[in-house]
Design a protein around this motif. Structure first.
Motif, PDB file in Angstrom:
ATOM      1  N   ARG A 102     -17.700   1.951 -19.273  1.00  0.00           N
ATOM      2  CA  ARG A 102     -17.721   3.392 -19.577  1.00  0.00           C
ATOM      3  C   ARG A 102     -18.050   4.181 -18.320  1.00  0.00           C
ATOM      4  O   ARG A 102     -17.431   5.212 -18.031  1.00  0.00           O
ATOM      5  CB  ARG A 102     -18.747   3.685 -20.671  1.00  0.00           C
ATOM      6  CG  ARG A 102     -18.798   5.155 -21.061  1.00  0.00           C
ATOM      7  CD  ARG A 102     -19.848   5.467 -22.135  1.00  0.00           C
ATOM      8  NE  ARG A 102     -19.723   4.615 -23.300  1.00  0.00           N
ATOM      9  CZ  ARG A 102     -20.609   3.651 -23.639  1.00  0.00           C
ATOM     10  NH1 ARG A 102     -21.680   3.452 -22.898  1.00  0.00           N
ATOM     11  NH2 ARG A 102     -20.434   2.926 -24.707  1.00  0.00           N
ATOM     12  N   GLU A 103     -19.011   3.689 -17.546  1.00  0.00           N
ATOM     13  CA  GLU A 103     -19.399   4.352 -16.303  1.00  0.00           C
ATOM     14  C   GLU A 103     -18.223   4.377 -15.316  1.00  0.00           C
ATOM     15  O   GLU A 103     -17.980   5.395 -14.651  1.00  0.00           O
ATOM     16  CB  GLU A 103     -20.581   3.587 -15.699  1.00  0.00           C
ATOM     17  CG  GLU A 103     -21.108   4.133 -14.407  1.00  0.00           C
ATOM     18  CD  GLU A 103     -22.225   3.247 -13.861  1.00  0.00           C
ATOM     19  OE1 GLU A 103     -22.094   2.815 -12.702  1.00  0.00           O
ATOM     20  OE2 GLU A 103     -23.197   2.998 -14.588  1.00  0.00           O
ATOM     21  N   LEU A 104     -17.489   3.282 -15.243  1.00  0.00           N
ATOM     22  CA  LEU A 104     -16.336   3.221 -14.334  1.00  0.00           C
ATOM     23  C   LEU A 104     -15.240   4.194 -14.757  1.00  0.00           C
ATOM     24  O   LEU A 104     -14.628   4.856 -13.908  1.00  0.00           O
ATOM     25  CB  LEU A 104     -15.787   1.800 -14.268  1.00  0.00           C
ATOM     26  CG  LEU A 104     -16.629   0.806 -13.482  1.00  0.00           C
ATOM     27  CD1 LEU A 104     -16.185  -0.618 -13.773  1.00  0.00           C
ATOM     28  CD2 LEU A 104     -16.557   1.111 -11.999  1.00  0.00           C
ATOM     29  N   ILE A 105     -14.974   4.277 -16.056  1.00  0.00           N
ATOM     30  CA  ILE A 105     -13.954   5.214 -16.558  1.00  0.00           C
ATOM     31  C   ILE A 105     -14.290   6.634 -16.120  1.00  0.00           C
ATOM     32  O   ILE A 105     -13.416   7.397 -15.709  1.00  0.00           O
ATOM     33  CB  ILE A 105     -13.863   5.137 -18.105  1.00  0.00           C
ATOM     34  CG1 ILE A 105     -13.179   3.857 -18.550  1.00  0.00           C
ATOM     35  CG2 ILE A 105     -13.180   6.360 -18.694  1.00  0.00           C
ATOM     36  CD1 ILE A 105     -11.679   3.856 -18.475  1.00  0.00           C
ATOM     37  N   GLN A 106     -15.567   6.971 -16.186  1.00  0.00           N
ATOM     38  CA  GLN A 106     -15.985   8.329 -15.841  1.00  0.00           C
ATOM     39  C   GLN A 106     -16.026   8.536 -14.330  1.00  0.00           C
ATOM     40  O   GLN A 106     -15.556   9.550 -13.824  1.00  0.00           O
ATOM     41  CB  GLN A 106     -17.336   8.627 -16.470  1.00  0.00           C
ATOM     42  CG  GLN A 106     -17.275   8.664 -17.976  1.00  0.00           C
ATOM     43  CD  GLN A 106     -18.637   8.688 -18.649  1.00  0.00           C
ATOM     44  OE1 GLN A 106     -19.662   8.509 -18.001  1.00  0.00           O
ATOM     45  NE2 GLN A 106     -18.643   8.889 -19.952  1.00  0.00           N
ATOM     46  N   SER A 107     -16.571   7.569 -13.590  1.00  0.00           N
ATOM     47  CA  SER A 107     -16.766   7.760 -12.148  1.00  0.00           C
ATOM     48  C   SER A 107     -15.477   7.601 -11.340  1.00  0.00           C
ATOM     49  O   SER A 107     -15.356   8.184 -10.268  1.00  0.00           O
ATOM     50  CB  SER A 107     -17.826   6.784 -11.627  1.00  0.00           C
ATOM     51  OG  SER A 107     -17.362   5.445 -11.700  1.00  0.00           O
ATOM     52  N   ARG A 108     -14.522   6.842 -11.835  1.00  0.00           N
ATOM     53  CA  ARG A 108     -13.284   6.602 -11.089  1.00  0.00           C
ATOM     54  C   ARG A 108     -12.219   7.672 -11.383  1.00  0.00           C
ATOM     55  O   ARG A 108     -11.112   7.605 -10.862  1.00  0.00           O
ATOM     56  CB  ARG A 108     -12.706   5.224 -11.411  1.00  0.00           C
ATOM     57  CG  ARG A 108     -13.643   4.078 -11.218  1.00  0.00           C
ATOM     58  CD  ARG A 108     -13.626   3.408  -9.947  1.00  0.00           C
ATOM     59  NE  ARG A 108     -12.322   3.152  -9.386  1.00  0.00           N
ATOM     60  CZ  ARG A 108     -12.159   2.559  -8.232  1.00  0.00           C
ATOM     61  NH1 ARG A 108     -13.206   2.163  -7.562  1.00  0.00           N
ATOM     62  NH2 ARG A 108     -10.967   2.346  -7.748  1.00  0.00           N
ATOM     63  N   GLY A 109     -12.528   8.642 -12.222  1.00  0.00           N
ATOM     64  CA  GLY A 109     -11.599   9.737 -12.489  1.00  0.00           C
ATOM     65  C   GLY A 109     -10.485   9.391 -13.458  1.00  0.00           C
ATOM     66  O   GLY A 109      -9.440  10.043 -13.472  1.00  0.00           O
ATOM     67  N   CYS A 110     -10.686   8.361 -14.278  1.00  0.00           N
ATOM     68  CA  CYS A 110      -9.645   7.940 -15.225  1.00  0.00           C
ATOM     69  C   CYS A 110      -9.305   9.037 -16.232  1.00  0.00           C
ATOM     70  O   CYS A 110      -8.180   9.090 -16.743  1.00  0.00           O
ATOM     71  CB  CYS A 110     -10.087   6.689 -15.978  1.00  0.00           C
ATOM     72  SG  CYS A 110     -10.423   5.277 -14.908  1.00  0.00           S
ATOM     73  N   LEU A 111     -10.281   9.904 -16.517  1.00  0.00           N
ATOM     74  CA  LEU A 111     -10.071  10.936 -17.536  1.00  0.00           C
ATOM     75  C   LEU A 111      -9.189  12.081 -17.036  1.00  0.00           C
ATOM     76  O   LEU A 111      -8.860  12.983 -17.801  1.00  0.00           O
ATOM     77  CB  LEU A 111     -11.419  11.452 -18.042  1.00  0.00           C
ATOM     78  CG  LEU A 111     -12.283  10.378 -18.715  1.00  0.00           C
ATOM     79  CD1 LEU A 111     -13.608  10.959 -19.176  1.00  0.00           C
ATOM     80  CD2 LEU A 111     -11.559   9.717 -19.864  1.00  0.00           C
ATOM     81  N   ARG A 112      -8.776  12.040 -15.775  1.00  0.00           N
ATOM     82  CA  ARG A 112      -7.776  13.021 -15.307  1.00  0.00           C
ATOM     83  C   ARG A 112      -6.419  12.721 -15.929  1.00  0.00           C
ATOM     84  O   ARG A 112      -5.628  13.623 -16.181  1.00  0.00           O
ATOM     85  CB  ARG A 112      -7.657  12.998 -13.787  1.00  0.00           C
ATOM     86  CG  ARG A 112      -8.829  13.624 -13.082  1.00  0.00           C
ATOM     87  CD  ARG A 112      -8.613  13.561 -11.617  1.00  0.00           C
ATOM     88  NE  ARG A 112      -8.520  12.138 -11.241  1.00  0.00           N
ATOM     89  CZ  ARG A 112      -8.782  11.655 -10.054  1.00  0.00           C
ATOM     90  NH1 ARG A 112      -9.106  12.462  -9.076  1.00  0.00           N
ATOM     91  NH2 ARG A 112      -8.698  10.377  -9.804  1.00  0.00           N
ATOM     92  N   CYS A 113      -6.162  11.429 -16.165  1.00  0.00           N
ATOM     93  CA  CYS A 113      -4.873  11.020 -16.737  1.00  0.00           C
ATOM     94  C   CYS A 113      -4.994  10.531 -18.174  1.00  0.00           C
ATOM     95  O   CYS A 113      -3.994  10.487 -18.892  1.00  0.00           O
ATOM     96  CB  CYS A 113      -4.255   9.903 -15.892  1.00  0.00           C
ATOM     97  SG  CYS A 113      -3.901  10.383 -14.192  1.00  0.00           S
ATOM     98  N   HIS A 114      -6.183  10.111 -18.579  1.00  0.00           N
ATOM     99  CA  HIS A 114      -6.393   9.532 -19.905  1.00  0.00           C
ATOM    100  C   HIS A 114      -7.477  10.288 -20.656  1.00  0.00           C
ATOM    101  O   HIS A 114      -8.252  11.022 -20.055  1.00  0.00           O
ATOM    102  CB  HIS A 114      -6.822   8.066 -19.780  1.00  0.00           C
ATOM    103  CG  HIS A 114      -5.799   7.198 -19.141  1.00  0.00           C
ATOM    104  ND1 HIS A 114      -4.666   6.782 -19.789  1.00  0.00           N
ATOM    105  CD2 HIS A 114      -5.732   6.657 -17.899  1.00  0.00           C
ATOM    106  CE1 HIS A 114      -3.949   6.027 -18.986  1.00  0.00           C
ATOM    107  NE2 HIS A 114      -4.556   5.944 -17.814  1.00  0.00           N
TER     108      HIS A 114
END
Length: 141
Positions: A61-73
Motif C-alpha cells: 500500500r505504501e509503495l502504491i502511494q509513494s511511487r505515484g501509481c494513483l496518477r494512472c490507477h
C-alpha cells in the motif's frame, strides 16, 4: 427569422457539447451506478506463494502511494478512475499481476508505449518490494 435560426443553432451546439461530454465521461468511467466492470470468465486460481501477511500488504500500500501509481490507477475510488486496481486479483493471478506491473510477457503487447515506459521503473524494485506490491494487489480482492 434570422434570430430564430441563431437561437436554434446555439441550442443545438449546446446540446451537442453536453451530449459529447456525457458520452466521453461514460466511456472513461463506466455507466454511473453500474458497479465494477465485469471480468471475463471465471476467477483464476491464485498461484501458490507465501501467505499474504499484514506487513507485506502494508508495504505494498505504501509503495502504491509513494511511487505515484494513483496518477494512472485508482484504489477504493482514490486516484485516476480510468484504470481501477480494485478486484485486480479477481481478474489476474499473481504471475499475471507481476507481468502487468513490470510490463513484461503478455502485458507488454497489450499496454501502450507510454505505460510500458512508466512501468520500466518497477523492474528496479527490490524483490521484497515487488512481492509486497503484488500481495497488496491480491488483497484488493
Amino acid at each position: 427569422m434570422r434570430e430564430r435560426w441563431v437561437k436554434l443553432l446555439v441550442l443545438l451546439t449546446a446540446a451537442s457539447v453536453l451530449g459529447f461530454a456525457t458520452l466521453f465521461t461514460i466511456v472513461q468511467n463506466g455507466w454511473p451506478g453500474a458497479g465494477p466492470s465485469q471480468s471475463p470468465g471465471p476467477k483464476p486460481a491464485r498461484v501458490q506463494q507465501a501467505p499474504l501477511d499484514a506487513t507485506r500488504i502494508a508495504r505494498g500500500r505504501e509503495l502504491i502511494q509513494s511511487r505515484g501509481c494513483l496518477r494512472c490507477h485508482a484504489v477504493g475510488g482514490i486516484g485516476n478512475p480510468r484504470s481501477p486496481l480494485d478486484r485486480a486479483a479477481a481478474r489476474r493471478d499473481a504471475a499475471a499481476l507481476r507481468e502487468w506491473t513490470l510490463a513484461t510477457g503478455e502485458a507488454a503487447d497489450a499496454l501502450p508505449a507510454r505505460a510500458r515506459a512508466v512501468k520500466q521503473d518497477y523492474r528496479d524494485l527490490p524483490h521484497e518490494d515487488l512481492d509486497a506490491l503484488i500481495a497488496y494487489l491480491q488483497d484488493l480482492d
